[in-house]
Design a protein around this motif. Structure first.
Motif, PDB file in Angstrom:
ATOM      1  N   GLY A 168       0.848  -1.187   0.000  1.00 30.30           N
ATOM      2  CA  GLY A 168       0.000   0.000   0.000  1.00 30.30           C
ATOM      3  C   GLY A 168       0.884   1.236   0.000  1.00 30.30           C
ATOM      4  O   GLY A 168       1.779   1.345   0.837  1.00 30.30           O
ATOM      5  N   ILE A 169       0.644   2.139  -0.938  1.00 31.76           N
ATOM      6  CA  ILE A 169       1.459   3.358  -0.981  1.00 31.76           C
ATOM      7  C   ILE A 169       0.559   4.574  -0.829  1.00 31.76           C
ATOM      8  O   ILE A 169      -0.618   4.545  -1.168  1.00 31.76           O
ATOM      9  N   ARG A 221      -5.906   5.912 -10.605  1.00 27.58           N
ATOM     10  CA  ARG A 221      -6.682   4.688 -10.409  1.00 27.58           C
ATOM     11  C   ARG A 221      -6.210   3.933  -9.167  1.00 27.58           C
ATOM     12  O   ARG A 221      -7.013   3.356  -8.444  1.00 27.58           O
ATOM     13  N   VAL A 222      -4.882   3.959  -8.931  1.00 24.03           N
ATOM     14  CA  VAL A 222      -4.363   3.298  -7.732  1.00 24.03           C
ATOM     15  C   VAL A 222      -4.855   4.045  -6.494  1.00 24.03           C
ATOM     16  O   VAL A 222      -5.302   3.442  -5.511  1.00 24.03           O
ATOM     17  N   ALA A 223      -4.816   5.392  -6.567  1.00 27.22           N
ATOM     18  CA  ALA A 223      -5.195   6.196  -5.409  1.00 27.22           C
ATOM     19  C   ALA A 223      -6.667   5.984  -5.052  1.00 27.22           C
ATOM     20  O   ALA A 223      -7.012   5.894  -3.869  1.00 27.22           O
ATOM     21  N   ASP A 224      -7.535   5.844  -6.065  1.00 33.08           N
ATOM     22  CA  ASP A 224      -8.958   5.687  -5.723  1.00 33.08           C
ATOM     23  C   ASP A 224      -9.349   4.215  -5.524  1.00 33.08           C
ATOM     24  O   ASP A 224     -10.524   3.898  -5.289  1.00 33.08           O
ATOM     25  N   GLY A 225      -8.381   3.333  -5.616  1.00 36.43           N
ATOM     26  CA  GLY A 225      -8.641   1.927  -5.290  1.00 36.43           C
ATOM     27  C   GLY A 225      -9.186   1.102  -6.436  1.00 36.43           C
ATOM     28  O   GLY A 225      -9.334  -0.109  -6.319  1.00 36.43           O
ATOM     29  N   SER A 226      -9.455   1.714  -7.572  1.00 42.18           N
ATOM     30  CA  SER A 226     -10.039   0.943  -8.672  1.00 42.18           C
ATOM     31  C   SER A 226      -8.966   0.241  -9.507  1.00 42.18           C
ATOM     32  O   SER A 226      -9.279  -0.588 -10.347  1.00 42.18           O
ATOM     33  N   GLY A 227      -7.720   0.608  -9.259  1.00 42.49           N
ATOM     34  CA  GLY A 227      -6.656  -0.015 -10.048  1.00 42.49           C
ATOM     35  C   GLY A 227      -5.515  -0.493  -9.167  1.00 42.49           C
ATOM     36  O   GLY A 227      -5.332  -0.013  -8.044  1.00 42.49           O
ATOM     37  N   THR A 281      -1.324  -1.146  -4.277  1.00 37.10           N
ATOM     38  CA  THR A 281      -2.594  -0.459  -4.171  1.00 37.10           C
ATOM     39  C   THR A 281      -2.381   0.763  -3.277  1.00 37.10           C
ATOM     40  O   THR A 281      -1.247   1.051  -2.883  1.00 37.10           O
ATOM     41  N   SER A 282      -3.460   1.461  -2.953  1.00 38.93           N
ATOM     42  CA  SER A 282      -3.271   2.617  -2.082  1.00 38.93           C
ATOM     43  C   SER A 282      -3.167   2.140  -0.637  1.00 38.93           C
ATOM     44  O   SER A 282      -3.717   1.101  -0.266  1.00 38.93           O
ATOM     45  N   HIS A 283      -2.467   2.929   0.167  1.00 32.78           N
ATOM     46  CA  HIS A 283      -2.266   2.548   1.564  1.00 32.78           C
ATOM     47  C   HIS A 283      -3.603   2.502   2.296  1.00 32.78           C
ATOM     48  O   HIS A 283      -3.845   1.628   3.133  1.00 32.78           O
TER      49      HIS A 283
END
Lengths: 355, 810
Positions: free
Chosen positions: B535-536, B558-564, B612-614
């Motif tokens: 998670g970043i 997309r990574v930040a909003d969790g969809s990617g 993914t996001s932290h």
């Protein structure tokens, strides 16, 4: 590995006996576990549930049954609980639960004795006892009720080569053993909380090698918990549960000491369920014949006398080879008796191992 | 004829008169055996270690139940299976870091563990079992493994049988150390189950899948590619060594034709003679093989630390540090050497066997009549080239990669003599002077004699160029990647959550700190392939410098909003993931199937990785507070921040690591990883150089009859010597020139086929003309050294000896 590991587990499960040696007698503080007290009053259905603060506890059912041909058959269903450390010292959730569970099941005929056992760690739902409704289980073995009482039970278990499914129906009341459920195990004061339901009628199916047998008969449930049931000097016990012809029951045990002496208390249970505790010395129990069974030299014929009530019984095993080849080996099987009365019951003997 | 002994003594007298030839034969065979057996010793060592690990851990001998796509199983599902009658036992299996070292931690549940299961039988006595399942628990490992743990931090029990790097603990402890929070990596299925059990999935409805035994990938399978790599190198040098053996034996037999003819004329039977020659060869081969095996053992011992480091770095596989000697290794080594000698000697033996008693001595017979040979070689080369093209087009898997390599190399090697002949034919048309014409014709005639040595040189040169290009391309790509990947100036680790929180707060208050970014991950698996989901926190550092090989639209948003999610290249290749595919990482909460929005390189990492996001990571998995952070600092602030951190928190070693130090460590890991390849490369080249030297040396003796007429025609001995030197250099030059395109092809195969299959990453091929020049020069030096000695001898040959050529011819 199993051959090595399971005896170890048995050691853990029955650690109470071994650990007690350092205390030699006093049923006091057992290393932070709950302490059995004569002032404790049994309350139901609460006491059907586990007492995790105590070191060891069991739900123990034995049944004397017969098939359509009248051939006698015995079965056993047991759930043991053991705390490997006093509860509450560290986080006790999930895998870290200090509770360990062990299940034993057996079916005994005159020629066969089938045994199974299984183990589980507490805290993860693999084994346990819960209320609402009452349920005691380990893996797919279960003792279940429709409510929180033990009046109507369904009993299931299976091993590699047998299984059974019984319904039990209480035809009498629960019976406290000893003094109101406080059962003394030695002259030095070792004790447990102990009650029974000896009045079950039983009906169901026992399956041996895939062949179902309709069975019926009677069953006996024992509930017992303690933190230190034996003294270090006690080497084993011989436990009798006998159904008498007039509906009365006799529970007796003989706790053997290393010096050859024995402590023999019991309970006379009238047909209406009224218990009479029998102090050491009231009953006379002696072995008559020995049999070389798998675990060692074992007495399989006994004389049980209760002179006050004119009882003089010769008790014989249905199958002398009813040895429980489990991690903690012991002898458990159906018996019949003759003499002043004729009838049947169950016998359990521990501490006869050669080693 | 008195006996076999006398016969053998007569034959052996040849070697007494030509000690150089004997040396060449023994050295060639020993060299061939040495590299081969060295590599085999390393492989055997590794396999034995894997076998031991498998015997102790034995995970693949049991069927297993996992969540969908190899994911974790919940405790509730475990209980549901047990209550339905399934005899299953939970296992946690993960990599655990302690004191800066990584271990494979196996969490077992001894009450339900089936007989013979991983970790079974390791727990010890009754008292040990109580200690094992009761706090503070026990970590069981080999003494060396336990020594790597921080002293005094853990209750341990030594078990020398356990493979290195492996720790076994009660499931309760492992659950805490691996932060599993009740997630079970797999359920081992006991071999004996009650009849009539419902399938796992119908019981839980959570997509549980039953994997039969042996299908899960294990260490031996995983590292197969690495060992195949080593084996390929070993075999290459074996073949190069056999070239030497072949040419030496050919020459020695050729030179003994008069002796053989005499012996036959004296009445020695054809079979008896062949038997004697065979016996002689076997004796020589045995001696040489013994030397080679000893040498090979030395090489293996020297390379073992690097091989162990490579295996650890690439696959997380552990190898014990001491080389064992195995009977099987000795036997196969000798068998290879003897079989190789026989193969190398077969044609020479056959020709001697069929030699007519009355045939005239024709010294050039061995390497003459080559037109047919050249045509055959050209045809074979063309066929192999076609096979290579087919493999490149259609081949799949590592085996096909090496087959492609073998086909290309063999085709090139076989094409070498025809190509050289063609070059010389063309040159002959341009020759104006008689000497030049003779020079070209003589060179062409020599092709048969030196072609084997030149083939060996071509092989060694092209493999060197190929492997050199691969390692250099990799190094360049790796270092670029490292610069991008390690973008934060400082990496800190709190000793515990409390210290980590205090450090974070302290850092965030300092003006020179731009950002404090948590580093946290959970270990998951997909289809049996383990990966870490990191998670970043969304930060310019990632957006600006994180290298991506492929990306969809706005991947970081997309990574930040969790969809990617982003996935590493290895993971993408191993799990067959492409952009747009969906992952099902699991965790708590509603179904989450993020899309793959980017693929990034992750060189040198044995496990898969995804990002993914932290926020998403911590929402779905109950993780302890992060203890590791990447810290971005203003330029030049690193030393003072590290000093202040140390002063404020009294940090232990490796708690605050700056970028430069981390890069240095990474570089070191990289160098060790390829140290073995480079070492084998150099050794192979040395063997090829030796082959060339020996070929030219042995040929020199036979050159006299060809040179004597020229000397008689007025060419000075010095000029003849110079011409010899020039010829050797010319042949080497043409070979080196041919080696460059072949080497580039080899590099391409290594990078685009073999590496992708073996390691799961693809590196862009770069060219290194400097290396080509260096190698070309090295080839020329080798060739001139090899030619100088005979040339020098020729220059000093007494005229009387040259004259004798004419008198002998009568």
């Amino acid at each position: 590995m199993r051959a090595r590991l399971l005896p170890m587990l048995a050691g853990v499960l029955f650690a109470a006996a071994a650990h007690a040696q350092g205390y030699a007698g006093l049923g006091t503080d057992a290393e932070g576990y709950g302490v059995v007290s004569p002032d404790y009053r049994l309350t139901f259905p609460r006491d059907h549930q586990p007492h995790p603060e105590f070191r060891i506890e069991w739900w123990y059912v034995t049944a004397n049954l017969s098939g359509p041909d009248g051939a006698p058959l015995g079965l056993q269903w047991t759930l043991f609980r053991q705390a490997v450390r006093p509860p509450g010292d560290t986080d006790a959730d999930g895998w870290a639960s200090p509770q360990v569970w062990m299940g034993h099941a057996a079916v005994t005929t005159a020629r066969e004795h089938r045994v199974a056992e299984t183990f589980a760690r507490g805290g993860v739902g693999q084994a346990g006892v819960t209320a609402g409704p009452f349920e005691a289980w380990i893996d797919d073995w279960a003792m279940t009720a429709a409510d929180d009482s033990l009046d109507r039970l369904r009993l299931r278990a299976r091993g590699a080569d047998f299984s059974y499914d019984l319904t039990l129906r209480a035809e009498g009341p629960l019976v406290p053993q000893g003094q109101d459920g406080y059962s003394v195990k030695s002259a030095a004061g070792q004790a447990s909380h102990y009650y029974s339901q000896p009045f079950y009628s039983a009906r169901g199916t026992v399956t041996l090698d895939g062949r179902g047998i309709d069975v019926s008969g009677r069953a006996w449930l024992d509930r017992e918990w303690s933190s230190q049931p034996l003294t270090g000097a006690q080497t084993g016990w011989d436990w009798f549960a006998l159904h008498l012809p007039d509906g009365a029951k006799l529970m007796a045990y003989r706790l053997r000491s290393a010096d050859g002496s024995a402590y023999v208390p019991g309970t006379w249970i009238a047909a209406d369920g009224t218990p009479t505790p029998l102090a050491d010395g009231v009953l006379e129990i002696e072995p008559l014949a020995w049999h070389r069974a798998e675990g060692g030299e074992i007495p399989v014929r006994w004389r049980v006398r209760y002179p006050d009530r004119g009882l003089d019984l010769t008790v014989a095993a249905l199958n002398p080879d009813s040895f429980m080849t489990t991690a903690f080996p012991y002898w458990e099987g159906p018996v019949s008796y003759t003499g002043t009365h004729r009838g049947e019951g169950y016998l359990e003997m521990t501490g006869y191992r050669d080693d | 004829m008195t006996g076999f002994g006398t016969l053998l003594a007569t034959l052996l007298s040849h070697w007494r008169r030509r000690p150089w030839q004997l040396l060449a034969l023994v050295v060639g065979l020993a060299a061939a055996t040495a590299l081969w057996s060295g590599v085999q010793a390393l492989n055997a060592q590794a396999r034995a270690s894997y076998d031991r690990a498998a015997a102790v851990l034995g995970g693949d001998r049991f069927a297993a139940i996992t969540g969908p796509g190899g994911q974790a199983v919940s405790v509730a599902d475990y209980a549901a299976l047990r209550r339905a009658g399934w005899r299953v036992s939970p296992v946690l299996d993960g990599s655990w870091q302690a004191g800066g070292d990584r271990f494979r931690l196996l969490g077992v549940e001894p009450l339900t563990l089936p007989a013979g299961a991983p970790g079974g039988g390791r727990i010890g006595t009754e008292a040990d079992l109580v200690a094992f399942v009761t706090p503070p628990y026990r970590l069981i490992g080999s003494p060396e493994t336990l020594a790597r743990l921080p002293a005094g931090a853990w209750a341990t029990r030594a078990d020398p049988e356990l493979p290195p790097g492996v720790l076994i603990a009660d499931i309760a402890l492992a659950d805490r150390l691996l932060a599993r929070d009740g997630r079970i990596d797999r359920l081992l299925v006991a071999p004996e189950q009650p009849g009539g059990l419902p399938p796992p999935d119908t019981l839980t409805g959570t997509g549980l899948t039953l994997t039969p035994p042996d299908e899960s990938s294990d260490l031996a399978q995983l590292t197969d590619s690495f060992h195949l790599n080593l084996t390929a190198f070993g075999f290459l040098s074996f073949v190069v060594g056999l070239f030497i053996v072949h040419s030496t034996i050919g020459l020695a037999f050729e030179q003994r034709r008069p002796m053989v003819r005499t012996l036959r004329a004296l009445g020695v039977g054809r079979w008896r003679l062949t038997g004697a020659l065979l016996a002689e060869l076997l004796v020589l081969a045995t001696v040489a093989a013994a030397l080679g095996m000893a040498l090979g053992y030395g090489i293996a011992g020297a390379l073992l630390p690097d091989v162990a480091a490579s295996l650890r770095g690439l696959y997380g596989a552990e190898l014990p540090g001491e080389l064992g000697l195995r009977a099987g290794w000795w036997l196969t080594g000798f068998a290879m050497a003897l079989a190789g000698t026989l193969v190398a000697a077969l044609s020479a033996l056959w020709r001697l066997h069929r030699l007519p008693v009355l045939a005239a001595a024709q010294t050039e017979a061995w390497y003459g009549a080559q037109l047919r040979t050249l045509r055959l070689q050209a045809a074979l080369a063309a066929a192999l080239a076609l096979a290579a093209a087919a493999l490149a087009w259609r081949g799949e898997g590592l085996g096909a990669g090496f087959a492609l390599m073998a086909a290309v190399m063999l085709a090139a090697v076989l094409a070498l003599p025809p190509v050289l002949a063609l070059v010389l034919t063309l040159a002959r048309r341009r020759a104006r002077t008689p000497v030049a014409e003779w020079f070209v014709a003589e060179s062409r005639a020599q092709i048969g004699g030196v072609s084997l040595a030149l083939m060996a040189l071509l092989l060694a040169l092209s493999v060197n160029i190929g492997v050199g290009a691969m390692v250099s391309s990799f190094r360049a790509t790796f270092l670029d990647w490292l610069d991008q990947r390690l973008a934060a100036e400082l990496y800190v680790r709190g000793a515990d959550a409390g210290q980590a929180a205090a450090m974070t707060a302290w850092l965030q208050d300092r003006p020179e700190v731009l950002a404090v970014l948590p580093i946290q991950s959970v270990e998951l698996s997909r289809g049996g392939y383990p990966y870490f989901l990191h998670g970043i926190r969304d930060d310019a550092m990632y957006r600006e410098s994180w290298p991506l090989l492929q990306a969809a639209e706005a991947p970081w948003d997309r990574v930040a909003d969790g969809s990617g999610v982003l996935v590493s290249e290895q993971f993408a290749r191993a799990a067959g993931l492409a952009l747009g595919d969906r992952l099902t990482p699991g965790g708590a909460g509603p179904a989450w199937t993020p899309e793959v929005v980017g693929i990034y390189p992750d060189y040198g990492n044995p496990t898969g990785q995804a990002i993914t996001s932290h926020a998403r990571l911590t929402a779905r998995w109950a993780l302890p507070p992060p203890t590791r952070f990447a810290v971005r600092l203003t330029d030049g602030a690193t030393p003072q921040v590290v000093a202040a951190l140390n002063q404020r928190f009294a940090l232990g070693p490796e708690q605050a690591v700056d970028q430069a130090a981390l890069k240095a460590v990474s570089r070191q890991v990289f160098e060790r990883t390829f140290a073995v390849t480079l070492a084998l490369n150099v050794l192979t080249f040395a063997v090829a150089g030796l082959a060339l030297l020996i070929s030219l040396l042995t040929l020199a003796g036979m050159r006299l009859p060809q040179l004597a007429p020229l000397w008689a025609l007025g060419l000075t001995r010095a000029r003849l010597a110079r011409l010899e030197l020039v010829r050797a250099l010319l042949l080497a030059l043409v070979t080196a020139a041919l080696a460059v395109p072949l080497g580039v092809l080899v590099a391409w195969i290594l990078l685009a086929v073999v590496n992708v299959e073996a390691f799961g990453w693809r590196i862009p091929l770069r060219h290194y003309p400097g290396q080509w020049l260096q190698l070309g020069a090295l080839a020329m030096v080798t060739a001139s050294l090899a030619a100088a000695l005979p040339a020098r001898r020729l220059g000093r040959t007494p005229p009387a000896l040259l004259l004798r050529v004419f008198s002998d011819a009568r």
